[in-house]
Scaffold this motif. Sequence first.
Motif, PDB file in Angstrom:
ATOM      1  N   UNK A 156       0.817  -1.216   0.000  1.00 34.62           N
ATOM      2  CA  UNK A 156       0.000   0.000   0.000  1.00 34.62           C
ATOM      3  C   UNK A 156       0.850   1.265   0.000  1.00 34.62           C
ATOM      4  N   UNK A 157       2.001   1.220   0.660  1.00 39.35           N
ATOM      5  CA  UNK A 157       2.843   2.417   0.710  1.00 39.35           C
ATOM      6  C   UNK A 157       3.430   2.777  -0.655  1.00 39.35           C
ATOM      7  N   UNK A 158       3.389   1.834  -1.594  1.00 40.81           N
ATOM      8  CA  UNK A 158       3.824   2.155  -2.961  1.00 40.81           C
ATOM      9  C   UNK A 158       2.932   3.228  -3.586  1.00 40.81           C
ATOM     10  N   UNK A 159       1.710   3.356  -3.071  1.00 38.63           N
ATOM     11  CA  UNK A 159       0.764   4.321  -3.635  1.00 38.63           C
ATOM     12  C   UNK A 159       1.226   5.757  -3.444  1.00 38.63           C
ATOM     13  N   UNK A 160       2.047   6.004  -2.417  1.00 45.10           N
ATOM     14  CA  UNK A 160       2.451   7.387  -2.135  1.00 45.10           C
ATOM     15  C   UNK A 160       3.193   8.019  -3.318  1.00 45.10           C
ATOM     16  N   UNK A 161       3.932   7.199  -4.065  1.00 48.84           N
ATOM     17  CA  UNK A 161       4.682   7.738  -5.213  1.00 48.84           C
ATOM     18  C   UNK A 161       3.748   8.222  -6.321  1.00 48.84           C
ATOM     19  N   UNK A 162       2.511   7.690  -6.374  1.00 49.79           N
ATOM     20  CA  UNK A 162       1.568   8.079  -7.426  1.00 49.79           C
ATOM     21  C   UNK A 162       0.715   9.282  -7.042  1.00 49.79           C
ATOM     22  N   UNK A 163       0.654   9.601  -5.748  1.00 52.62           N
ATOM     23  CA  UNK A 163      -0.239  10.661  -5.270  1.00 52.62           C
ATOM     24  C   UNK A 163       0.421  12.033  -5.441  1.00 52.62           C
ATOM     25  N   UNK A 164       0.518  12.466  -6.658  1.00 53.68           N
ATOM     26  CA  UNK A 164       1.139  13.756  -6.974  1.00 53.68           C
ATOM     27  C   UNK A 164       0.106  14.884  -6.865  1.00 53.68           C
ATOM     28  N   UNK A 165       0.588  16.107  -6.899  1.00 50.36           N
ATOM     29  CA  UNK A 165      -0.328  17.260  -6.855  1.00 50.36           C
ATOM     30  C   UNK A 165      -1.266  17.259  -8.059  1.00 50.36           C
ATOM     31  N   UNK A 166      -0.757  16.812  -9.214  1.00 48.62           N
ATOM     32  CA  UNK A 166      -1.595  16.784 -10.427  1.00 48.62           C
ATOM     33  C   UNK A 166      -2.753  15.812 -10.246  1.00 48.62           C
ATOM     34  N   UNK A 167      -2.457  14.644  -9.648  1.00 46.21           N
ATOM     35  CA  UNK A 167      -3.513  13.655  -9.409  1.00 46.21           C
ATOM     36  C   UNK A 167      -4.516  14.177  -8.387  1.00 46.21           C
ATOM     37  N   UNK A 168      -4.027  14.803  -7.311  1.00 42.22           N
ATOM     38  CA  UNK A 168      -4.923  15.311  -6.266  1.00 42.22           C
ATOM     39  C   UNK A 168      -5.805  16.447  -6.781  1.00 42.22           C
ATOM     40  N   UNK A 169      -5.316  17.203  -7.736  1.00 43.35           N
ATOM     41  CA  UNK A 169      -6.148  18.253  -8.338  1.00 43.35           C
ATOM     42  C   UNK A 169      -7.331  17.655  -9.088  1.00 43.35           C
ATOM     43  N   UNK A 170      -7.129  16.466  -9.681  1.00 42.12           N
ATOM     44  CA  UNK A 170      -8.189  15.834 -10.458  1.00 42.12           C
ATOM     45  C   UNK A 170      -9.124  14.995  -9.591  1.00 42.12           C
ATOM     46  N   UNK A 171      -8.591  14.412  -8.510  1.00 42.13           N
ATOM     47  CA  UNK A 171      -9.410  13.637  -7.563  1.00 42.13           C
ATOM     48  C   UNK A 171      -9.109  14.131  -6.146  1.00 42.13           C
ATOM     49  N   UNK A 172      -9.697  15.247  -5.737  1.00 45.93           N
ATOM     50  CA  UNK A 172      -9.378  15.844  -4.430  1.00 45.93           C
ATOM     51  C   UNK A 172      -9.627  14.911  -3.246  1.00 45.93           C
ATOM     52  N   UNK A 173     -10.584  13.985  -3.374  1.00 43.59           N
ATOM     53  CA  UNK A 173     -10.875  13.066  -2.270  1.00 43.59           C
ATOM     54  C   UNK A 173      -9.690  12.184  -1.908  1.00 43.59           C
ATOM     55  N   UNK A 174      -8.749  12.044  -2.828  1.00 39.63           N
ATOM     56  CA  UNK A 174      -7.594  11.199  -2.541  1.00 39.63           C
ATOM     57  C   UNK A 174      -6.682  11.817  -1.486  1.00 39.63           C
ATOM     58  N   UNK A 175      -6.930  13.060  -1.095  1.00 42.23           N
ATOM     59  CA  UNK A 175      -6.165  13.642   0.016  1.00 42.23           C
ATOM     60  C   UNK A 175      -6.403  12.843   1.289  1.00 42.23           C
ATOM     61  N   UNK A 176      -7.628  12.316   1.468  1.00 35.92           N
ATOM     62  CA  UNK A 176      -7.919  11.459   2.626  1.00 35.92           C
ATOM     63  C   UNK A 176      -7.102  10.176   2.560  1.00 35.92           C
ATOM     64  N   UNK A 177      -6.952   9.617   1.362  1.00 35.04           N
ATOM     65  CA  UNK A 177      -6.144   8.406   1.204  1.00 35.04           C
ATOM     66  C   UNK A 177      -4.678   8.704   1.477  1.00 35.04           C
ATOM     67  N   UNK A 178      -4.230   9.895   1.067  1.00 38.30           N
ATOM     68  CA  UNK A 178      -2.840  10.283   1.333  1.00 38.30           C
ATOM     69  C   UNK A 178      -2.570  10.359   2.835  1.00 38.30           C
ATOM     70  N   UNK A 179      -3.530  10.923   3.588  1.00 43.56           N
ATOM     71  CA  UNK A 179      -3.381  10.994   5.054  1.00 43.56           C
ATOM     72  C   UNK A 179      -3.391   9.593   5.662  1.00 43.56           C
ATOM     73  N   UNK A 180      -4.241   8.712   5.139  1.00 47.39           N
ATOM     74  CA  UNK A 180      -4.288   7.327   5.635  1.00 47.39           C
ATOM     75  C   UNK A 180      -2.934   6.649   5.455  1.00 47.39           C
ATOM     76  N   UNK A 181      -2.301   6.852   4.298  1.00 48.53           N
ATOM     77  CA  UNK A 181      -1.010   6.224   4.036  1.00 48.53           C
ATOM     78  C   UNK A 181       0.085   6.804   4.924  1.00 48.53           C
ATOM     79  N   UNK A 182       0.002   8.097   5.221  1.00 47.76           N
ATOM     80  CA  UNK A 182       0.983   8.712   6.123  1.00 47.76           C
ATOM     81  C   UNK A 182       0.885   8.093   7.519  1.00 47.76           C
TER      82      UNK A 182
END
Length: 398
Positions: A247-273
Amino acid sequence: MGDLELLLPGEAEVLVQGLHSFPIREMGSEGWSQQHEHLEKLNMQAILDASVSQGEPIQELLVTHRKIPALVEELIAVEMWKQKVFPVLCRLEDFKPQNTFPIYMVVHHEASIINLLETVFFHKLASQELQKQAELMEFEIALKALSVLRYITDCMDSLSLSTLSRMLSTHNLPCLLVELLEHSPWTRREGGKLQQFEGGRWQTVATSEQQKLSKLDGQVWIALYNLLLSPEAQARYHLTNFVKGQLLKLRAFLTDILLDQLPNLADLQRFLAQLALAETQSPKKDLVLEQIPEIWERLERENRGKWQAIAKHQLRHVFSPSEQDLRLQAQRWAETYRLDVLEAVAPERPRCAHCGVEASKRCSRCQKEWYCCRECQVKHWQKHGKACVVAAQGDRAK
């Protein structure tokens, strides 16, 4: 229903009421072919209704008349036919069909059903050539199944315990989805250009569009969001060392460009942290009573030891039609696949059947295939020729 109607409400209900599962031996038969045509009409009408936001009449009919289980059984039956009968059929010494389209329709049947289910859920050749077509169809079906999976994860709070267990423990879907994001089988590099598989074919992505999230990538991210952040999943998903590493491999994909297109993924980013700092859990084995695959086991039990006989029966009585039978079938296909409806349900402008770029010219004989230029049409004729002749004969017979 919408302004452009393939089926009147009463006609749609009659077709839905008549849906039922067929024995594997009868796949490709006349009755089976008629139901396939009915499914295609229901499929196209469902897309038409969805495109103009006219409610979900096809979904309501399927639920009211309890036909979803019949569609699921048909899906399983086709999958079993492809595994058990199709390979035997291709090995028969007298397997030399004059026209492979009836066999292709059986292979295509699975895609028709999964496409209908996807639409409903969203709104709540010779042997070698056949094998090649089947492989391409398998790939398209797998991508459709990915979309269906995402829609299922939208309902995590209503799934049974055994279903959650199979998704999270038996198949470990979150880790599988991470692998999909890593390898992204729906994208490739061809001649130095980025291509994505969309609309049933590989399409070159313009440089200005390469940072844009594709539909399939979006489906995977939403499924991961649902699987990892829903309360039901968090209560039952065991975060072992292996799972944590994946699951921690996902952090490399969670770029600002991706978060701009799917803002809800900020919650997933916090979960991974938080996961990166958390202690892992020891593997557990919960006692869960699961349903066995009843339909698959029943079909296999009913047909065990009969696969060779079924293949021979279908070769003689189903997949060796006369010239007259082919013409009649071609006429029915022409009536089912009306050009005005196909153009209305198409998600985008037609693409060249040979090279995949946007096309503006159509085959003058059958009116079925599109091309960008005369050169591409000539190169594609070796593949298109037989189907073109049959379709044109069917149109003249009407």
